[in-house]
Design an enzyme around this catalytic site. Structure first.
Site, PDB file in Angstrom:
ATOM      1  N   ASP A   1      26.706 -14.460   2.956  1.00 21.39           N
ATOM      2  CA  ASP A   1      28.038 -14.030   3.465  1.00 21.39           C
ATOM      3  C   ASP A   1      27.733 -13.116   4.698  1.00 21.39           C
ATOM      4  O   ASP A   1      28.627 -13.274   5.602  1.00 21.39           O
ATOM      5  CB  ASP A   1      29.020 -13.572   2.508  1.00 21.39           C
ATOM      6  CG  ASP A   1      29.091 -14.837   1.273  1.00 21.39           C
ATOM      7  OD1 ASP A   1      28.820 -16.000   1.685  1.00 21.39           O
ATOM      8  OD2 ASP A   1      29.888 -14.362   0.398  1.00 21.39           O
TER       9      ASP A   1
ATOM     10  N   ASP B   1      21.172 -18.455  -2.551  1.00 16.65           N
ATOM     11  CA  ASP B   1      20.512 -17.246  -1.543  1.00 16.65           C
ATOM     12  C   ASP B   1      19.977 -16.170  -2.329  1.00 16.65           C
ATOM     13  O   ASP B   1      19.122 -15.781  -2.137  1.00 16.65           O
ATOM     14  CB  ASP B   1      21.657 -16.785  -0.590  1.00 16.65           C
ATOM     15  CG  ASP B   1      22.895 -16.476  -1.442  1.00 16.65           C
ATOM     16  OD1 ASP B   1      22.995 -16.893  -2.656  1.00 16.65           O
ATOM     17  OD2 ASP B   1      23.868 -15.640  -0.843  1.00 16.65           O
TER      18      ASP B   1
ATOM     19  N   LYS C   1      35.549 -13.382  -7.921  1.00 15.51           N
ATOM     20  CA  LYS C   1      34.271 -13.340  -8.188  1.00 15.51           C
ATOM     21  C   LYS C   1      33.764 -11.910  -8.850  1.00 15.51           C
ATOM     22  O   LYS C   1      32.925 -11.953  -9.838  1.00 15.51           O
ATOM     23  CB  LYS C   1      33.289 -13.471  -6.802  1.00 15.51           C
ATOM     24  CG  LYS C   1      31.900 -13.600  -6.880  1.00 15.51           C
ATOM     25  CD  LYS C   1      31.065 -14.326  -5.766  1.00 15.51           C
ATOM     26  CE  LYS C   1      31.264 -13.376  -4.587  1.00 15.51           C
ATOM     27  NZ  LYS C   1      30.506 -13.752  -3.385  1.00 15.51           N
TER      28      LYS C   1
ATOM     29  N   GLU D   1      24.191 -24.075  -2.062  1.00 13.45           N
ATOM     30  CA  GLU D   1      24.859 -23.196  -2.817  1.00 13.45           C
ATOM     31  C   GLU D   1      24.371 -22.459  -4.054  1.00 13.45           C
ATOM     32  O   GLU D   1      23.534 -23.152  -4.706  1.00 13.45           O
ATOM     33  CB  GLU D   1      26.356 -24.201  -3.472  1.00 13.45           C
ATOM     34  CG  GLU D   1      27.371 -23.351  -3.395  1.00 13.45           C
ATOM     35  CD  GLU D   1      28.113 -22.840  -2.015  1.00 13.45           C
ATOM     36  OE1 GLU D   1      28.063 -21.777  -1.726  1.00 13.45           O
ATOM     37  OE2 GLU D   1      28.500 -23.801  -1.228  1.00 13.45           O
TER      38      GLU D   1
ATOM     39  N   ARG E   1      33.719 -17.624   6.255  1.00 10.66           N
ATOM     40  CA  ARG E   1      32.479 -18.578   6.736  1.00 10.66           C
ATOM     41  C   ARG E   1      32.447 -19.780   5.521  1.00 10.66           C
ATOM     42  O   ARG E   1      33.363 -19.567   4.608  1.00 10.66           O
ATOM     43  CB  ARG E   1      30.996 -17.884   6.460  1.00 10.66           C
ATOM     44  CG  ARG E   1      30.694 -17.530   4.902  1.00 10.66           C
ATOM     45  CD  ARG E   1      29.970 -18.609   4.273  1.00 10.66           C
ATOM     46  NE  ARG E   1      30.031 -17.859   2.513  1.00 10.66           N
ATOM     47  CZ  ARG E   1      30.759 -18.324   1.699  1.00 10.66           C
ATOM     48  NH1 ARG E   1      31.703 -19.279   1.933  1.00 10.66           N
ATOM     49  NH2 ARG E   1      30.483 -18.071   0.542  1.00 10.66           N
TER      50      ARG E   1
ATOM     51  N   SER F   1      36.224 -14.072   1.983  1.00 10.46           N
ATOM     52  CA  SER F   1      37.103 -13.041   2.460  1.00 10.46           C
ATOM     53  C   SER F   1      36.835 -11.670   1.950  1.00 10.46           C
ATOM     54  O   SER F   1      36.989 -10.664   2.603  1.00 10.46           O
ATOM     55  CB  SER F   1      38.582 -13.719   2.061  1.00 10.46           C
ATOM     56  OG  SER F   1      38.843 -13.730   0.493  1.00 10.46           O
TER      57      SER F   1
END
Length: 485
Positions: free
Chosen positions: A214, A76, A258, A73, A67, A170
């Site tokens: 995501d 969420d 991350k 940004e 996505r 990913s």
């Protein structure tokens, strides 16, 4: 509060369709013959590799898109709506069911090592995250919701063309793909919403405290549309993007893992602490309030009032851990238990003012972005571009989640004709997304290629996979097996 308002605007029939209780909105099952020609080639190649590895053809495939977040940004996990779209790049798992409890994992890319484990003995090591860690997170999510049903084993091969560590999700796509494959092989009929919520929770097993964007877009995307994703309850409202423009993704080629660093989780904690300090100063039950959106709902303020509240109640200088403990009237041990996470215990300073200012400002930009799309005007594309530019500035200056190379790439994109450009994803590297007039896409791509990629040999070798325009892609699905030729 915002998601409740959005939910009230939806038709009852649509809300029923989105409800877990209806059970009608599940990931689709497609026949191989319905795939487009490029997809068929990719699936056939994966099927051949699978047979070479396991001596048999896969029984089915699970596919999950990456996505790109157009705007919204790092909000969420603060409870605010975001506006992503799925891209056409995907993670695919080819799978064959077994009669034992063994999971055998391989990757079509020989760079990645194989892994085997028992379903009854899944080990997820937060301190050493590998590619298959994300598969195990998805598997564990299904196991947590299996209601004591014994899961069957799987032989799996993974293939992905989503750029890795690029802010295009990913890792989350692999978690979702794993959950979808395991759920399908065991006959679980989870709705898209249930799968999204399970995957958002299970990804935390590897140490990432994400907010659910995501996973939600992975399961609820629709071809040709972006989505306004809202939380508590989870809803996805279609957003029709204006004609005459396309979104171009450009990878800075700076990788950010991350789950392997604390940058992301520090921001989560800083937002949590900002919410709790504001709550304490407003005489609210701060221990039960952990998100900035919950503070807004408790105070019944609009976003502008919350920005004023931040200016009045928080100072712009960083807060020390000692100062926060004093404000909340807790010991450092109690602070660790109520507010910190395992990989942020060492942090001694927190920038509460800047982080809260970004979150409330970005939440406002998301709603304005959707409003412009809903009622487009002649200058709609310019206004959307300006919101994207403001978002990047806020991410870079207030949230400090950009990097030198990514800031430079955004500048190049704007110089090359983009109406707006911003980082997308967690940041600290990864990709920029740019709003580009359709008539200049080719010249835009050429200019960015020349200015960013061809100036660096390593980037030049990755330009094909790193710079592309993308239409909004579709959601996760299961594909039936390919018959042997």
């Amino acid at each position: 509060m915002l998601s409740k308002l959005i939910r009230r605007m939806l038709p009852n029939s649509w809300i029923e369709r989105m409800s877990d209780k209806s059970g009608r909105d599940r990931p689709p099952v497609k026949d191989f013959s319905k795939l487009d020609e490029n997809q068929k080639i990719r699936y056939q190649e994966l099927s051949t590799s699978f047979k070479e590895k396991y001596g048999k053809l896969p029984q089915f495939f699970a596919s999950v898109p990456g996505r790109v977040n157009l705007i919204g940004e790092h909000i969420d996990y603060c409870g605010y709506s975001v506006l992503p779209m799925a891209v056409e790049q995907t993670i695919i798992i080819a799978a064959h069911m077994t009669n034992d409890d063994k999971i055998s994992l391989s990757n079509k890319d020989p760079e990645f090592e194989d892994h085997e484990c028992s379903i009854d003995n899944i080990t997820i090591d937060k301190s050493s995250v590998t590619w298959y860690t994300y598969f195990l997170c998805g598997l564990q999510g299904i196991k947590d919701n299996a209601e004591d049903k014994k899961l069957r084993g799987l032989q799996c091969m993974v293939d992905g063309n989503i750029p890795r560590c690029a802010g295009l999700s990913s890792s989350s796509a692999l978690v979702c793909c794993s959950s979808l494959a395991v759920a399908y092989s065991n006959g679980f009929k989870f709705s898209k919403i249930k799968l999204a919520e399970m995957c958002a929770s299970s990804e935390r097993y590897c140490g990432t405290e994400g907010g659910g964007m995501d996973q939600s877009i992975a399961f609820m995307a629709e071809s040709g549309q972006a989505k306004l994703i809202s939380f508590n309850p989870l809803t996805a409202v279609p957003v029709q993007l204006p004609p005459g423009v396309v979104f171009v993704v450009s990878n800075s080629c700076v990788k950010m893992h991350k789950a392997a660093t604390c940058h992301y989780n520090v921001r989560v904690v800083e937002c949590r602490l900002a919410a709790q300090v504001i709550a304490k100063k407003k005489n609210l039950d701060w221990q039960s309030l952990r998100k900035l959106s919950e503070i807004q709902e408790a105070l019944k303020y609009d976003v502008k009032e919350m920005l004023t509240c931040v200016k009045e109640l928080l100072h712009s200088e960083p807060y020390t851990k000692e100062e926060i403990c004093s404000l909340l009237e807790v010991s450092s041990q109690e602070l660790a238990e109520t507010s910190l996470s395992a990989n942020t215990l060492h942090v001694e300073q927190f920038k509460l003012y800047d982080r809260a200012t970004h979150v409330y400002g970005e939440a406002s930009r998301v709603l304005e972005f959707k409003a412009i799309c809903d009622m487009p005007s002649e200058d709609a594309c310019q206004r959307l571009g300006q919101l994207m530019n403001e978002s990047h500035t806020s991410c870079s200056k207030l949230y400090e989640c950009s990097c030198e190379e990514l800031d430079k790439l955004v500048e190049i994109c704007l110089k090359s004709g983009a109406l707006g450009s911003r980082l997308t994803g967690a940041g600290w590297g990864g990709c920029a997304v740019s709003l580009v007039p359709q008539e200049i896409v080719e010249s835009f791509l050429e200019k960015v290629k020349t200015e960013h990629y061809l100036t660096n040999p390593e980037r030049a070798n990755k330009v094909t996979e790193s710079l592309f325009a993308s239409r909004p892609g579709g959601c996760a699905f299961i594909c039936k097996k390919i018959k042997e030729q």
